[in-house]
Motif scaffolding. Structure first.
Motif, PDB file in Angstrom:
ATOM      1  N   ARG A   1       0.828  -1.220   0.000  1.00 35.10           N
ATOM      2  CA  ARG A   1       0.000   0.000   0.000  1.00 35.10           C
ATOM      3  C   ARG A   1       0.864   1.274   0.000  1.00 35.10           C
ATOM      4  NH1 ARG A   1      -5.540  -1.188   0.919  1.00 35.10           N
ATOM      5  NH2 ARG A   1      -5.715  -3.411   0.379  1.00 35.10           N
ATOM      6  N   PRO A   2       1.638   1.510  -1.056  1.00 31.95           N
ATOM      7  CA  PRO A   2       2.517   2.694  -1.090  1.00 31.95           C
ATOM      8  C   PRO A   2       1.698   3.975  -1.292  1.00 31.95           C
ATOM      9  CG  PRO A   2       2.544   1.601  -3.206  1.00 31.95           C
ATOM     10  CD  PRO A   2       1.726   0.721  -2.294  1.00 31.95           C
ATOM     11  N   ASP A   3       2.348   5.116  -1.116  1.00 37.74           N
ATOM     12  CA  ASP A   3       1.704   6.404  -1.364  1.00 37.74           C
ATOM     13  C   ASP A   3       1.597   6.689  -2.858  1.00 37.74           C
ATOM     14  OD1 ASP A   3       1.433   6.977   1.357  1.00 37.74           O
ATOM     15  OD2 ASP A   3       3.479   7.766   1.454  1.00 37.74           O
ATOM     16  N   LEU A   4       2.517   6.124  -3.632  1.00 38.52           N
ATOM     17  CA  LEU A   4       2.541   6.359  -5.076  1.00 38.52           C
ATOM     18  C   LEU A   4       3.194   5.170  -5.748  1.00 38.52           C
ATOM     19  CD1 LEU A   4       3.289   9.550  -7.037  1.00 38.52           C
ATOM     20  CD2 LEU A   4       4.888   7.639  -7.342  1.00 38.52           C
TER      21      LEU A   4
ATOM     22  N   LEU B   1      -4.562   4.454  -5.902  1.00 38.45           N
ATOM     23  CA  LEU B   1      -3.217   5.000  -5.722  1.00 38.45           C
ATOM     24  C   LEU B   1      -2.817   5.799  -6.963  1.00 38.45           C
ATOM     25  CD1 LEU B   1      -1.379   1.894  -4.214  1.00 38.45           C
ATOM     26  CD2 LEU B   1      -2.275   3.883  -2.984  1.00 38.45           C
TER      27      LEU B   1
ATOM     28  N   MET C   1       1.157  13.596  -6.667  1.00 40.42           N
ATOM     29  CA  MET C   1       0.668  13.595  -5.294  1.00 40.42           C
ATOM     30  C   MET C   1      -0.346  14.720  -5.068  1.00 40.42           C
ATOM     31  SD  MET C   1       1.987  10.992  -3.809  1.00 40.42           S
ATOM     32  CE  MET C   1       1.653  11.345  -2.081  1.00 40.42           C
TER      33      MET C   1
ATOM     34  N   HIS D   1      -3.636  13.852  -6.860  1.00 40.02           N
ATOM     35  CA  HIS D   1      -4.347  12.790  -6.152  1.00 40.02           C
ATOM     36  C   HIS D   1      -5.026  13.331  -4.893  1.00 40.02           C
ATOM     37  CE1 HIS D   1      -4.608   9.163  -3.479  1.00 40.02           C
ATOM     38  NE2 HIS D   1      -5.144   8.682  -4.586  1.00 40.02           N
ATOM     39  N   SER D   2      -4.338  14.247  -4.182  1.00 39.10           N
ATOM     40  CA  SER D   2      -4.922  14.844  -2.981  1.00 39.10           C
ATOM     41  C   SER D   2      -6.169  15.656  -3.323  1.00 39.10           C
ATOM     42  CB  SER D   2      -3.892  15.736  -2.285  1.00 39.10           C
ATOM     43  OG  SER D   2      -4.458  16.397  -1.168  1.00 39.10           O
TER      44      SER D   2
END
Length: 362
Positions: free
Chosen positions: A14-17, A43, A86, A89-90
């Motif tokens: 489950r990485p951030d990217l 993701l 990032m 995505h946020s």
């Protein structure tokens, strides 16, 4: 080094990217693997490729792509692509959460809600609107509103037209007005109350929102209330905040000598005049009942009559007045008062006789 392995690693860590090379071994290439990771784990995906041909770039430019970097690349290019991915995505995450919140609120209300773009094409229907129109949003998205919202003027039974035309052209609100009839998915006529407003964004017209309330249950409740009203042995009428008569029953016509058409819409004080009845003398029996008003029709169609008036507040800003003909009760009360007076007179005479008799003997 396969697409399947990339999916397993993403699910486990489950990485951030995810930084995904397009050329992978196995049945799934990087683009297909990235799409599956995005759909299942949400993701952000940044693709890395040495191929800059048109076909490859077109496949990369999908909803699942948050950025891509061409080989060979500088570290600065990679950092910039990751930062942008990032950030995007946020923003998308917060937007999706906001959309889910608003969708839940609109799904929970009991009114039908329709939203259109600035050209009057449907963009949203809540479950109530879907249920009444018989259309799913997937079926009518982009369809002109007047092809789905079929309205009839309740008084003339003629087509009422599209209520959003004036809202969109004049950028003005449409407050709830007289009830209209909406044709549901099966062609049945449903009484509705409609309101609409333009949607503005940065000073520009973005579309409009229309809400409608199903009045069927209210109409049924009104019919039940009218039935009880007509069955009442007392005269009953409802007046609005300005004192104008809104509703009367049959007994009101009989008691005051007016036809229903003559009463509705007229000021209450023009129809019914009243004055307090003077207390009965020489004595009055108190029974716990308020002394009634003596009521007279303004046009003197009927003689003055005694009646008991009972007001009751009905939200919003309405009053239900009940008039009970109490002539018989008042006559009985007066007869009782006269009987008490006669009894008092008899007792006084007997007392005087009893006092005088010893004096006469002396």
């Amino acid at each position: 080094d396969t697409g399947e392995a990339a999916i397993d690693i993403a699910e486990a860590t489950r990485p951030d990217l995810v930084l995904m090379d397009i050329r992978l071994k196995g049945k799934l290439d990087g683009i297909e693997a990235g799409d599956r990771i995005y759909q299942s784990l949400n993701l952000p995906i940044v693709f890395v490729t040495a191929h800059s041909d048109h076909a490859t770039l077109q496949r990369v430019k999908t909803n699942t792509t948050f950025g891509y970097v061409l080989k060979p690349f500088q570290e600065r290019d990679l950092v910039m692509a990751i930062d942008m991915a990032m950030h995007r995505h946020s923003v998308e995450k917060h937007l999706k959460e906001s959309e889910l919140t608003h969708a839940a609120l609109l799904a929970g209300i009991t009114d039908g809600v329709m939203a259109t773009d600035r050209h009057g094409r449907i963009r949203f229907l809540n479950p109530v609107a879907e249920n009444i129109t018989g259309c799913r949003i997937e079926e009518v998205h982009g369809v002109p509103l007047d092809e789905v919202l079929r309205l009839i003027d309740e008084s003339t039974l003629t087509p009422a037209g599209n209520p959003l035309e004036r809202v969109l052209s004049g950028r003005v609100r449409m407050e709830p007005g007289p009830a209209m009839l909406m044709l549901d998915g099966e062609g049945r006529r449903i009484p509705v109350e409609i309101a609409a407003a333009p949607v503005m964004y940065a000073g520009m017209l973005a579309g409009a929102v229309l809400t409608f309330r199903n009045l069927s249950e209210r109409r049924r409740a009104e019919m039940r209330f009218r039935g009880l009203l007509e069955a009442s042995p007392d005269a009953m009428l409802i007046v609005d905040g300005g004192g104008n008569i809104l509703l009367v029953n049959l007994q009101t016509e009989k008691l005051f000598g007016y036809g229903r058409d003559e009463l509705l819409g007229r000021p209450h004080h023009q129809v019914i005049k009243s004055q307090k009845i003077a207390p009965t003398k020489p004595a009055r029996i108190t029974s716990g009942v308020t002394m009634p008003d003596r009521l007279a029709a303004a046009l003197n169609r009927l003689p003055t009559m005694p009646a008991m008036k009972t007001p009751m507040i009905i939200p919003p800003k309405r009053v239900l007045e009940t008039f009970a003909d109490c002539a018989a009760a008042l006559d009985a009360e007066r007869a009782a008062v006269r009987a008490v007076a006669r009894a008092a007179t008899v007792r006084g005479a007997r007392l005087a006789t009893a006092v005088m008799r010893p004096l006469a003997v002396q």
